[in-house]
Design a protein around this motif. Sequence first.
Motif, PDB file in Angstrom:
ATOM      1  N   GLU A  28       0.815  -1.222   0.000  1.00  0.00           N
ATOM      2  CA  GLU A  28       0.000   0.000   0.000  1.00  0.00           C
ATOM      3  C   GLU A  28       0.846   1.268   0.000  1.00  0.00           C
ATOM      4  O   GLU A  28       0.467   2.277  -0.573  1.00  0.00           O
TER       5      GLU A  28
ATOM      6  N   LYS B 270      -9.819   2.886   6.012  1.00  0.00           N
ATOM      7  CA  LYS B 270      -9.933   3.018   4.547  1.00  0.00           C
ATOM      8  C   LYS B 270     -11.221   3.750   4.183  1.00  0.00           C
ATOM      9  O   LYS B 270     -11.230   4.606   3.297  1.00  0.00           O
TER      10      LYS B 270
ATOM     11  N   SER C   9     -10.888   7.413   4.884  1.00  0.00           N
ATOM     12  CA  SER C   9     -10.022   8.186   3.999  1.00  0.00           C
ATOM     13  C   SER C   9     -10.829   8.706   2.803  1.00  0.00           C
ATOM     14  O   SER C   9     -10.401   9.629   2.106  1.00  0.00           O
ATOM     15  N   SER C  10     -12.018   8.133   2.599  1.00  0.00           N
ATOM     16  CA  SER C  10     -12.909   8.667   1.553  1.00  0.00           C
ATOM     17  C   SER C  10     -14.054   9.491   2.142  1.00  0.00           C
ATOM     18  O   SER C  10     -14.479  10.476   1.561  1.00  0.00           O
TER      19      SER C  10
ATOM     20  N   ILE D 251     -15.275  -0.687  -0.330  1.00  0.00           N
ATOM     21  CA  ILE D 251     -14.122  -1.001   0.524  1.00  0.00           C
ATOM     22  C   ILE D 251     -14.138  -2.525   0.630  1.00  0.00           C
ATOM     23  O   ILE D 251     -15.004  -3.103   1.288  1.00  0.00           O
TER      24      ILE D 251
ATOM     25  N   GLU E 197     -15.109   3.985  -7.011  1.00  0.00           N
ATOM     26  CA  GLU E 197     -13.880   4.199  -6.252  1.00  0.00           C
ATOM     27  C   GLU E 197     -13.693   2.897  -5.471  1.00  0.00           C
ATOM     28  O   GLU E 197     -14.643   2.384  -4.866  1.00  0.00           O
ATOM     29  N   TYR E 198     -12.483   2.312  -5.507  1.00  0.00           N
ATOM     30  CA  TYR E 198     -12.291   0.971  -4.957  1.00  0.00           C
ATOM     31  C   TYR E 198     -11.078   0.940  -4.037  1.00  0.00           C
ATOM     32  O   TYR E 198      -9.978   1.342  -4.430  1.00  0.00           O
ATOM     33  N   LYS E 199     -11.306   0.479  -2.795  1.00  0.00           N
ATOM     34  CA  LYS E 199     -10.195   0.364  -1.842  1.00  0.00           C
ATOM     35  C   LYS E 199     -10.125  -1.061  -1.326  1.00  0.00           C
ATOM     36  O   LYS E 199     -11.148  -1.621  -0.926  1.00  0.00           O
TER      37      LYS E 199
ATOM     38  N   GLU F 269      -3.542   4.111  -2.075  1.00  0.00           N
ATOM     39  CA  GLU F 269      -4.690   5.014  -2.122  1.00  0.00           C
ATOM     40  C   GLU F 269      -4.771   5.727  -3.475  1.00  0.00           C
ATOM     41  O   GLU F 269      -5.827   5.990  -3.988  1.00  0.00           O
TER      42      GLU F 269
ATOM     43  N   ASN G  84      -6.861   5.025  -6.792  1.00  0.00           N
ATOM     44  CA  ASN G  84      -8.281   5.328  -6.969  1.00  0.00           C
ATOM     45  C   ASN G  84      -8.512   6.654  -7.644  1.00  0.00           C
ATOM     46  O   ASN G  84      -7.727   7.546  -7.547  1.00  0.00           O
TER      47      ASN G  84
END
Length: 416
Positions: free
Chosen positions: A205, A278, A281-282, A388, A405-407, A413, A416
């Motif tokens: 990451e 995670k 963070s969005s 997520i 948006e994909y985590k 990060e 995305n």
Amino acid sequence: MENEVMCVESNQGILSDVSSGKIPIFEPELENLVTKCIQNQKLQFTDQIKDVLEFAEVIFICVGTPQAEDGKADLSQIDSVAINIAEHLNGYKLLVEKSTVPIGTHIRLKNTMSLHLKNKVDFEIACVPEFLREGNAVKDFLNPDRVILGIESENSHQLLTSIYKDFECPKIWTNPATAELIKYASNGFLAMKISYANMLADICEVTGADIESLIEGVGQDSRIGKAFINPGVGYGGSCLPKDVSAFIDIFDQHKVNNGLLKEVESINRLRPQRIIAKLKSSIKNLENKKIAVWGLAFKPNTDDVRNAPSLEVVSRLIEEKTTVNCHDPQATNQFKKAFNRKVDINFFDDMYESVQECDALIILTEWPEYLGANLDQLKTKMGTPLIIDGRGIFKLDEVQKSGFEYKAFGLTENNN
Ligand code: UGA
């Protein structure tokens, strides 16, 4: 297999279910197998230990050894079975530990039995640990990689040779202490592989290395292997977490360094929190946001939620005053029983309904239906297309192409 079996169960609800071939948990193929064995008169049930003692020479002890408050294995069920057997013992028996028990439990069992014997009768102890996985129990049981047989006499050897004669896998004959240890050593190693994979995901990451190729590249080494190195939201269930904890305690008791196991446990403990990090963070402030959670079971093909990451993730979402919509193909009822808090959580039978107008979808179990999810339908239903993924079930480029948006663990990060 031609062995005849009688099971003793003290819980009347479970006894009545299993006696009629009904299995009170979700476990593929088990109901068919049990029903077939009852019909063939190879399997019967009772609530009386004395019935079993009259019926069989070999008795497998399969009771739970859950985690006690102090992290040790709670052996109270083993003790109580030993006392019950001792009080009714009517002739020679071989008692086989099937439950996962700390090293030396065979001696404790022997001592407890001896203390409570009403008649002067011979008995012996063996340890034959079980390695099946939930969700795959029947297949694993019938096709094990190996059978471990910890024995103390030629008589035990003969009895167990006859019971296990149809198993063609390697059979490792050893003493009971080693057999007890092999079980913990195996689960500890599996947990270590998972935590190692999770540590690798963390370094990916921050460095931009690709977790998928990394796992493939490492796993192709036949000495390492690809199994059990999938990073994610961590190991749960009724086995790995409790066994790692009990294994740590065994090392402590013998004053042997267990730093490696402690780190395995601590890496795992932090995984659910990292899902929330995670998400945050969005979405910085989760208050009044609506989040869908797919996957309450600790893994697919079971309704078991013991130590499932979902319990912690949902708790944390509730603490953030988030509206939570949950879906699981099998584990919703178990989750409702286990989630010991009086809060409003929405549960859905339809996975697409559960994401309606949601600000994000969190995936915690890799159920096959989630792997095959229709991303376009998902996107249309969701308020904000944010996933997520705690199990890494989607390909980054595919979900991005569908506008999400994909985590996921192991992805930087800025992917995305
Ligand atoms: C585990 C062992 O795999 C069995 O061999 C053992 O017999 C059993 O415990 C037991 O002691 O009774 P189980 O708890 O059914 O079996 O489940 P696993 O398939 O081992 O999965 C445990 C957890 O690890 C799950 O939460 C799963 O999602 C997670 N996992 C597994 C990962 O996070 N990554 C992986 O690569 C593999």
